[in-house]
Motif scaffolding. Structure first.
Motif, mmCIF file in Angstrom:
data_model
loop_
_atom_site.group_PDB
_atom_site.id
_atom_site.type_symbol
_atom_site.label_atom_id
_atom_site.label_comp_id
_atom_site.label_asym_id
_atom_site.label_seq_id
_atom_site.Cartn_x
_atom_site.Cartn_y
_atom_site.Cartn_z
ATOM 1 N N SER A 1 0.794 -1.235 0.000
ATOM 2 C CA SER A 1 0.000 0.000 0.000
ATOM 3 C C SER A 1 0.831 1.293 0.000
ATOM 4 O O SER A 1 0.456 2.230 -0.695
ATOM 5 N N PRO A 2 1.964 1.400 0.715
ATOM 6 C CA PRO A 2 2.706 2.672 0.650
ATOM 7 C C PRO A 2 3.359 2.934 -0.708
ATOM 8 O O PRO A 2 3.610 4.081 -1.070
ATOM 9 N N TYR A 3 3.587 1.879 -1.470
ATOM 10 C CA TYR A 3 4.385 2.012 -2.696
ATOM 11 C C TYR A 3 3.566 1.853 -3.977
ATOM 12 O O TYR A 3 4.033 2.228 -5.054
ATOM 13 N N ALA B 1 13.309 0.973 -3.637
ATOM 14 C CA ALA B 1 13.260 -0.334 -4.296
ATOM 15 C C ALA B 1 12.008 -0.459 -5.167
ATOM 16 O O ALA B 1 12.074 -0.976 -6.284
ATOM 17 N N ALA B 2 10.885 0.022 -4.669
ATOM 18 C CA ALA B 2 9.648 -0.032 -5.448
ATOM 19 C C ALA B 2 9.772 0.826 -6.703
ATOM 20 O O ALA B 2 9.342 0.406 -7.794
ATOM 21 N N ASP B 3 10.367 2.002 -6.582
ATOM 22 C CA ASP B 3 10.593 2.854 -7.755
ATOM 23 C C ASP B 3 11.517 2.173 -8.759
ATOM 24 O O ASP B 3 11.293 2.211 -9.967
ATOM 25 N N SER B 4 12.552 1.544 -8.247
ATOM 26 C CA SER B 4 13.504 0.844 -9.107
ATOM 27 C C SER B 4 12.841 -0.334 -9.830
ATOM 28 O O SER B 4 13.037 -0.532 -11.033
ATOM 29 N N MET C 1 10.734 -9.178 -1.776
ATOM 30 C CA MET C 1 11.835 -8.208 -1.865
ATOM 31 C C MET C 1 11.607 -7.023 -0.932
ATOM 32 O O MET C 1 12.526 -6.567 -0.254
ATOM 33 N N LEU C 2 10.379 -6.521 -0.900
ATOM 34 C CA LEU C 2 10.083 -5.371 -0.053
ATOM 35 C C LEU C 2 10.209 -5.726 1.431
ATOM 36 O O LEU C 2 10.689 -4.920 2.231
ATOM 37 N N ARG D 1 12.575 0.834 1.100
ATOM 38 C CA ARG D 1 11.522 0.184 0.316
ATOM 39 C C ARG D 1 10.967 1.077 -0.796
ATOM 40 O O ARG D 1 10.698 0.589 -1.895
ATOM 41 N N ALA D 2 10.811 2.349 -0.553
ATOM 42 C CA ALA D 2 10.272 3.258 -1.577
ATOM 43 C C ALA D 2 11.210 3.306 -2.779
ATOM 44 O O ALA D 2 10.768 3.257 -3.934
#
Length: 157
Positions: A23-25, A61-64, A49-50, A58-59
């Motif tokens: 949910s945050p990402y 990583a989610a963007d990546s 992974m998160l 984590r943010a």
């Protein structure tokens, strides 16, 4: 949790728990973000992974993962590696161009210095020639015979 279910839980057709890792990402207002990541990595792998990362990373990583997934969809063979290779090639081209420009500047600077030194030497040489030729020569205008006649003349008082 952001207004109801996150994009991941909507995509997976499940309820969104209060501690949902997605949910945050992957907010509900951008469903394509999760769909893209899920298509390449799978929801289970993204969740794992998160969870393995510290919360402050984590943010990023989610963007990546989103960027990599988007590149893989647009460029199936090379993905983001193709873009990275292209950027490396552009950097090398610019570095080569920069080195060439610096060499040209050095050459022009040294040529200008050489020309200025040559002009200075020429100016000094011509100045010394002019000084030698332009200085008044102390020559005796009256010849010796005229001087003797002058000394022996009756003009003396």
């Amino acid at each position: 949790m952001i207004s109801g279910r996150c994009a991941a839980c909507k995509y997976l057709r499940r309820s969104c728990p209060s501690n949902c890792i997605f949910s945050p990402y992957f907010p509900s207002n951008d469903p394509q973000r999760f769909a893209c990541v899920h298509r390449i990595f799978g929801a289970s792998n993204v969740g794992k992974m998160l969870q393995r990362l510290p919360p402050d990373r984590r943010a990023e990583a989610a963007d990546s993962m989103h960027f990599e997934a988007k590149c893989r969809i647009e460029f199936p063979v090379y993905g983001c590696v193709g873009i990275i290779s292209q950027l490396h090639q552009e950097i090398q081209n610019v570095e080569t161009q920069l080195a060439t420009t610096r060499a040209e500047i050095a050459f022009i600077t040294s040529s200008n210095n050489t020309i200025q030194e040559a002009q200075l030497r020429d100016d000094q040489y011509y100045s010394s020639l002019n000084n030698n030729f332009m200085q008044p020569q102390h020559t005796n205008i009256i010849g010796q015979s005229d001087q003797m006649a002058f000394n022996n003349s009756s003009w003396m008082l």
